[in-house]
Design an enzyme around this catalytic site. Structure first.
Site, PDB file in Angstrom:
ATOM      1  CE1 TYR A 148      -3.675   2.491   0.408  1.00 26.12           C
ATOM      2  CE2 TYR A 148      -2.499   3.302   2.341  1.00 26.12           C
ATOM      3  CZ  TYR A 148      -3.506   3.445   1.396  1.00 26.12           C
ATOM      4  OH  TYR A 148      -4.329   4.553   1.441  1.00 26.12           O
ATOM      5  CG  ASP A 244       5.433   3.728   1.200  1.00 24.04           C
ATOM      6  OD1 ASP A 244       5.635   4.381   2.247  1.00 24.04           O
ATOM      7  OD2 ASP A 244       4.302   3.545   0.719  1.00 24.04           O
ATOM      8  CE  LYS A 272       0.538   5.795   8.004  1.00 24.81           C
ATOM      9  NZ  LYS A 272      -0.663   5.117   8.298  1.00 24.81           N
TER      10      LYS A 272
HETATM   11  C1  LIG Z   1       3.155   2.229   3.607  1.00 21.54           C
HETATM   12  C2  LIG Z   1       2.217   3.397   3.440  1.00 21.54           C
HETATM   13  N1  LIG Z   1       2.452   4.297   2.467  1.00 21.54           N
HETATM   14  C3  LIG Z   1       1.669   5.364   2.279  1.00 21.54           C
HETATM   15  C4  LIG Z   1       0.562   5.583   3.079  1.00 21.54           C
HETATM   16  C5  LIG Z   1      -0.313   6.767   2.845  1.00 21.54           C
HETATM   17  O1  LIG Z   1      -0.165   7.680   3.876  1.00 21.54           O
HETATM   18  P1  LIG Z   1      -1.309   8.780   4.160  1.00 21.54           P
HETATM   19  O2  LIG Z   1      -2.488   8.027   4.703  1.00 21.54           O
HETATM   20  O3  LIG Z   1      -0.678   9.713   5.133  1.00 21.54           O
HETATM   21  O4  LIG Z   1      -1.609   9.417   2.838  1.00 21.54           O
HETATM   22  C6  LIG Z   1       0.277   4.684   4.101  1.00 21.54           C
HETATM   23  C7  LIG Z   1      -0.894   4.887   4.975  1.00 21.54           C
HETATM   24  O5  LIG Z   1      -1.279   4.072   5.770  1.00 21.54           O
HETATM   25  C8  LIG Z   1       1.103   3.535   4.280  1.00 21.54           C
HETATM   26  O6  LIG Z   1       0.844   2.606   5.216  1.00 21.54           O
END
Ligand SMILES: Cc1ncc(COP(=O)(O)O)c(C=O)c1O
Length: 436
Positions: A148, A244, A272
């Site tokens: 994700y 990521d 985060k």
């Molecule tokens: C691995 C990862 N990348 C990107 C995101 C997207 O982050 P945001 O919800 O702050 O847009 C998340 C969100 O949970 C994530 O777990």
């Protein structure tokens, strides 16, 4: 000793708010259990606990889906933010906190030579992909099935909620509303399968702009050699490798998964845990790629647009600077790992004792149970697991005063030994209830 949890029945006002949310907020009224019956409206959070509108206090392992790594309303963050707030909140101009934060990120994150701020993790992954495309002058992106990366059209494909799979490397969109044409520029490979990934990269290397991966995919750790192999093949073909690290950044180690697993990408997306719950994210990376974002190029050409009205605002940057200062304190990561290991092992033990086939996967700061008899190492192997048991466990835990997300347990720096011991007892009881 924490008292046994006796749930106070939902009061009339909380019920009214839930009814309003169900009417007005189609996307978020049901979180995290998907059931309106067990929905809660949060009133406030302090340290490791949150309280709902009816007065129930829960030990929180959802932590806002991860950002609240230092606990809710951490005094040092509240103080720093309050002081900065007195001087204005948004300028679209360079400000001291954003410049000092960039300096700290370059020191902390192994791949970081230059920084661009965004507001969400989705901004940061989108920015990193756009930079890779500009650098490579190509369009296709390779991502991993089950990973994700936020809400961008190109990455909202073949993620953890995928129902049907296609033959690799074809992607499966995870949402209505994504133009069909987007699929042409996305390739999908199986996480932890280096041979097949190398094969897909070799076959498509002339069209590939970049490879994006969650170094720990959801809670599935990389097998030995997988990230190293990915680094080697992408470097060989000069294809930017993007980590990521929105979940793993500042959580698995101060330098994130790239420090923890010892593999340095070309670019990474962080968010985060860097800012104690304040909206900010960043793409960090190699200077020769990041330089495409230089503002002057808007005039001279060869420009990548990564701007945002609130990006680099002093409030979020102040929160992040204060949060990183807390995370640099001696022993912080050791303590999070010790508490996480204790809880993770206890969860596995309770499941084994109850005879429920499950594997607790992840690293001590972020882990989850997967309800399956067979080994889980990628998305397709994870499809054998029963997601409904996860929802049931969540419900049983909420009824006993413990809150988590529908996937992970996140451990914060402020969960106390008492919280962990209470949770271990609750888990044992909740897991027994799953059998019934
Ligand atoms: C691995 C990862 N990348 C990107 C995101 C997207 O982050 P945001 O919800 O702050 O847009 C998340 C969100 O949970 C994530 O777990």
């Amino acid at each position: 000793m924490r008292k046994p949890f006796q749930r106070i029945p939902r009061d009339g006002y909380e019920q009214k708010l839930i009814d309003m949310a169900a009417e007005l907020l189609p996307a978020c009224a049901r979180t995290p259990t998907m059931s309106l019956e067990s929905a809660i409206v949060v009133k406030e959070g302090h340290g490791s606990k949150i309280t709902d509108m009816s007065g129930n206090e829960y030990i929180d392992y959802l932590l806002g889906s991860g950002p609240i790594f230092l606990g809710h309303a951490h005094p040092a963050i509240v103080k720093a933010v309050r002081e900065t707030l007195e001087g204005g909140s948004s300028f679209l101009l360079p400000n001291e906190p954003s410049i000092l934060l960039a300096e700290e990120l370059v020191k902390a994150v192994p791949c970081a030579e230059k920084i661009c701020f965004g507001n969400t993790g989705s901004d940061a992954t989108l920015f990193s992909i756009r930079l890779a495309r500009a650098f490579r002058k190509r369009d296709k992106i390779l991502k991993f099935e089950g990973g994700y990366h936020g809400q961008g059209d190109h990455v909202l494909m073949s993620n953890q909620w995928t129902k049907e799979t296609k033959a690799y490397p074809a992607p499966v969109p995870n949402s209505e509303g994504i133009p069909k044409s987007v699929e042409e520029d996305v390739l999908v490979a199986p996480f932890n399968n280096l041979d097949l990934t190398v094969d897909i990269i070799e076959k498509n290397r002339d069209d590939l702009a970049g490879v994006i991966v969650e170094p720990m995919q959801r809670t599935i750790p990389p097998q030995p050699g997988f990230l190293e192999g990915l680094r080697e093949i992408t470097a060989r073909h000069e294809i930017p490798l993007i980590f990521d690290e929105v979940v793993t950044g500042f959580r698995l180690a101060y330098g994130g998964a790239q420090e923890y697993y010892g593999v340095t990408p070309d670019l990474c997306a962080i968010g985060k845990s860097m800012s104690a719950g304040h909206p900010i994210s960043a793409v960090c990376g190699r200077a020769d790629i990041m330089e495409f974002a230089e503002g002057i190029r808007r005039i001279t050409g060869n420009y990548v647009s990564l701007t945002g009205t609130y990006s680099g605002n002093p409030i979020s940057c102040t929160a992040a600077l204060a949060a990183l200062k807390e995370l640099r304190r001696e022993g912080v990561y050791e303590s999070v790992f010790a508490k996480g290991t204790k809880l993770k092992n206890a969860l596995q033990k309770s499941l084994d004792k109850a005879g429920i086939p499950a594997q607790v996967l992840g690293e001590p700061p972020a882990f989850q149970p997967w309800f399956s008899e067979s080994e889980i190492f990628d998305f397709r192997s994870s499809q054998a697991s029963n997601p409904m048991l996860n929802f049931q466990l969540l419900q049983e835990l909420i009824d006993r005063g413990v809150l988590k997300g529908h996937e992970k347990f996140f451990i914060s720096t402020v969960h106390s030994d008492e919280d962990i011991d209470f949770t271990i007892d609750v888990i044992d009881d909740a897991v027994q209830a799953l059998k019934g």
